[in-house]
Design a protein around this motif. Structure first.
Motif, PDB file in Angstrom:
ATOM      1  N   ILE A   1      39.560  37.950  51.864  1.00  0.00           N
ATOM      2  CA  ILE A   1      38.908  39.124  51.277  1.00  0.00           C
ATOM      3  C   ILE A   1      38.804  38.961  49.759  1.00  0.00           C
ATOM      4  O   ILE A   1      37.741  39.151  49.159  1.00  0.00           O
ATOM      5  N   LEU A   2      39.919  38.571  49.129  1.00  0.00           N
ATOM      6  CA  LEU A   2      39.928  38.440  47.670  1.00  0.00           C
ATOM      7  C   LEU A   2      38.922  37.386  47.200  1.00  0.00           C
ATOM      8  O   LEU A   2      38.218  37.581  46.207  1.00  0.00           O
ATOM      9  N   THR A   3      38.843  36.263  47.942  1.00  0.00           N
ATOM     10  CA  THR A   3      37.909  35.212  47.553  1.00  0.00           C
ATOM     11  C   THR A   3      36.470  35.683  47.677  1.00  0.00           C
ATOM     12  O   THR A   3      35.645  35.454  46.787  1.00  0.00           O
ATOM     13  N   VAL A   4      36.164  36.362  48.800  1.00  0.00           N
ATOM     14  CA  VAL A   4      34.799  36.856  48.997  1.00  0.00           C
ATOM     15  C   VAL A   4      34.438  37.845  47.891  1.00  0.00           C
ATOM     16  O   VAL A   4      33.357  37.771  47.301  1.00  0.00           O
ATOM     17  N   VAL A   5      35.370  38.751  47.567  1.00  0.00           N
ATOM     18  CA  VAL A   5      35.114  39.726  46.507  1.00  0.00           C
ATOM     19  C   VAL A   5      34.866  39.015  45.180  1.00  0.00           C
ATOM     20  O   VAL A   5      33.924  39.346  44.446  1.00  0.00           O
ATOM     21  N   TYR A   6      35.693  38.005  44.898  1.00  0.00           N
ATOM     22  CA  TYR A   6      35.539  37.269  43.636  1.00  0.00           C
ATOM     23  C   TYR A   6      34.174  36.609  43.550  1.00  0.00           C
ATOM     24  O   TYR A   6      33.467  36.727  42.550  1.00  0.00           O
ATOM     25  N   VAL A   7      33.798  35.895  44.625  1.00  0.00           N
ATOM     26  CA  VAL A   7      32.512  35.190  44.612  1.00  0.00           C
ATOM     27  C   VAL A   7      31.369  36.186  44.480  1.00  0.00           C
ATOM     28  O   VAL A   7      30.426  35.987  43.706  1.00  0.00           O
ATOM     29  N   TRP A   8      31.485  37.327  45.192  1.00  0.00           N
ATOM     30  CA  TRP A   8      30.454  38.353  45.133  1.00  0.00           C
ATOM     31  C   TRP A   8      30.340  38.909  43.715  1.00  0.00           C
ATOM     32  O   TRP A   8      29.248  39.032  43.167  1.00  0.00           O
ATOM     33  N   LEU A   9      31.495  39.215  43.099  1.00  0.00           N
ATOM     34  CA  LEU A   9      31.496  39.750  41.741  1.00  0.00           C
ATOM     35  C   LEU A   9      30.867  38.770  40.749  1.00  0.00           C
ATOM     36  O   LEU A   9      30.060  39.162  39.906  1.00  0.00           O
TER      37      LEU A   9
END
Lengths: 294, 313
Positions: free
Chosen positions: B292-300
């Motif tokens: 989740i954290l990685t996806v959020v980071y990449v999205w941001l």
């Protein structure tokens, strides 16, 4: 007035305010450098100094930053300890075989990724790359069970298999890069001369990729040399490598022989630093180039 | 798996045996790596995550299906504490090394005498084995004879020796400090490589227009290195989220569990508690959280890039 003069005149750095500002920036730079250098090198200095300070001076508080006496006893103690030699032998065996095996496996895989187009190539490449992202502490639990089932706990093989696999993502990538740089025409020419794929790879491609193979091998060596958690868990007392071995030898609840531990630590670090100096040419260029482009 | 190779499309195939041998050769090339990765990474990963749904122990054979019981137990008992502590360690061990690595990269990107040697020397903390880094800092932080206490007390900054690694209020900070020392050199190398892509003419032009150092950094330098910086932060985050060695050696997750992370908790659950179900459940929550954290980071970061491009237009 030439263009150069105009530039010099317009440049902020030649106005009095500009010069003052530049001076301040220079000072800022130097102060930053000195602070970070102190943070970086003070612990290393302490490692060196502790390893050559006699016990009587080490276990005194506050410690003497500049020892009045120096001794090499701690190095003699470490080198004369048969247990340490056992760990050293294990480390060398495991790291060297890991290096060789990693190079062999990853050169084949890297070549396939570089010169062949096949169904599932992209997904397989992503799988290889992402496999280094999975938490190793989690893999360790099941690996322990699997190796126990096959009777491989407390063997070199358990460590070699694990370390080889964990180096694959980076080694495959490094070697793929090397093969990418070799022109396809080379393969074409060998094929026309009647060489089969096996011969093309082993007698045409491989000799040209030798520097890459050395770099990948050194990287794998360092990986095996540095590992702690797998060596601690999968290898029993007589197959343990240096990192967990040093913990066993020097650290106990009651007392820790700090000067000897620092001497041993220094000796353990030497092969890694040597490997890096040899690797530098390939590593910094190769890895960062990929990262910057990507 | 079919094997039309890059070159075979151009070369005439000689004889009916040729394509078959190419295919066999390709299989030979890939098989060892695939087998190793499946046996050492894929299978253990799936197996560990599956044991989250079973009552399983290292002490006795067999496994009983218990559904979500283990996972719910982790969410109830460990989730808040471990997530907070893992994030504190991860963020601290990413932010501080990044700040130092960036400052040092900017300084070392200037030309001065001896700069190449200095660059090499700054790599030492990253080169030496993790266990050695741990020993060294353990010794520096030592409560009885540690040099840190010695210096602080001679400077009059402390009245009595502090047991840095054994006090709940200092252990986390001490751990992050040691990890920072270990990881900033790698960040420095990566950012230096990024800085090398900044054209000097742009800097000169900006200086001519009267832009100060700070303006030039944000207007010229940063846009060129933000790609590398983003990658570095992401990788550091993922690695620190899973970091084990230094925490295990320096504090073992203590004192009173305040420095425990998912990595040390999984290890303890399996090898001290012998509870594979609990270890698997911890691992499952850990992986989901990291994803989740990685996806959020990449999205941001992608969103940031888009809005920046929009603003530039």
């Amino acid at each position: 007035m030439t263009a150069l003069d105009a530039r010099a005149l317009a440049s902020a750095s030649t106005t009095p305010r500009g010069i003052r500002r530049r001076g301040r920036v220079r000072w800022g730079m130097w102060i930053t450098l000195v602070i970070i250098a102190l943070f970086t090198f003070a612990p290393i200095y302490w490692l060196l100094v502790t390893s050559i300070t006699p016990d009587a001076l080490v276990f005194r508080f506050p410690p003497t930053l500049w020892p009045s006496e120096i001794t090499l006893d701690h190095y003699a103690e470490v080198l004369g300890n048969p247990a340490i030699f056992g760990y050293l032998r294990n480390s060398v065996i495991v790291s060297v075989i890991t290096a060789i095996l990693s190079v062999v496996v990853s050169m084949y895989m890297g070549y396939a990724f570089s010169k062949y187009r096949f169904a599932g190539r992209k997904s397989l490449m992503y799988f290889v790359l992402s496999s280094q992202m999975f938490p190793q502490a989690l893999l360790l639990v099941t690996l322990y069970l699997v190796f126990a089932q096959f009777g491989l706990l407390n063997t070199y093989l358990a460590l070699i298999i694990s370390f080889t696999t964990f180096t694959l993502p980076l080694c495959v990538w490094m070697l793929k890069g090397f093969f990418d740089a070799l022109p396809d025409d080379l393969i074409e020419a060998a094929r026309i001369d009647g060489a089969g794929p096996w011969r093309i790879f082993h007698s045409v491609i491989l000799p040209l990729a030798a520097p890459g193979l050395v770099a990948a091998g050194l990287f794998a060596f360092v990986r095996g040399w540095n590992d702690f958690i797998f060596a601690l868990t999968l290898a029993g007392p007589d197959k343990q490598t240096l990192p967990p071995g040093l913990v066993n030898t020097f650290i106990s609840e009651a007392s820790t022989s700090w000067p000897a531990l620092m001497a041993a630590s220094l000796l353990v670090s030497v092969p890694v630093c040597v490997a890096f100096i040899m690797l530098q040419r390939f590593l910094v260029g190769g890895i960062t180039a990929g990262a910057v482009k990507g | 798996m079919t094997s039309p190779t890059a070159h075979s499309t151009r070369a005439p195939r000689r004889g009916p045996g040729a394509p078959l041998s190419e295919r066999a050769f390709l299989t030979f090339l890939l098989a060892p790596g695939v087998v190793l990765l499946c046996a050492v990474v894929l299978y253990p990963l799936i197996r560990s995550l599956l044991s989250a749904f079973f009552d399983e122990s290292l002490l006795y054979p067999g496994m009983d299906f218990v559904g979500l019981e283990n996972v719910l137990q982790v969410l109830r008992d460990d989730f808040a504490r471990l997530t907070t502590q893992t994030l504190i360690f991860t963020i601290g061990s990413t932010v501080f090394p990044f700040a130092i690595g960036l400052a040092l990269a900017l300084v070392l990107n200037q030309r001065f005498r001896g700069q190449a040697y200095l660059r090499g020397a700054f790599l030492i903390p990253w080169l030496i084995p993790g266990v050695v880094v741990s020993f060294l800092w353990m010794w520096i932080f030592d409560a009885n004879y540690g040099v840190l206490n010695g210096i602080l007390m001679s400077l009059g900054l402390a009245d009595s020796p502090v047991a840095w690694l054994f006090q709940t209020d200092t252990a986390r900070g001490a751990l992050i400090l040691a990890k920072t020392w270990n990881s900033f050199p790698w960040i420095m190398v990566m950012l230096l490589a990024g800085l090398q892509t900044v054209p000097t003419e742009l800097h000169e032009a900006a200086a001519m227009d009267g832009a100060g150092v700070v303006r030039r950094f944000f207007a010229v330098t940063w846009p060129h290195i933000r790609g590398v910086a983003g990658l570095v932060v992401l990788l550091e985050f993922i690695w620190n989220f899973q970091h084990f060695d230094m925490i295990f050696v320096l504090t073992g997750g203590g004192p009173a569990g305040t420095t425990a992370t998912y990595a040390t908790a999984v290890y303890d659950a399996a090898f001290k508690g012998y509870d594979l179900g609990h270890a698997g459940a911890l691992g499952l929550v850990w992986m989901v959280l990291l994803t989740i954290l990685t996806v959020v980071y990449v999205w941001l970061s992608e969103r940031g890039e888009k809005s920046e491009k929009g603003a530039a237009r």
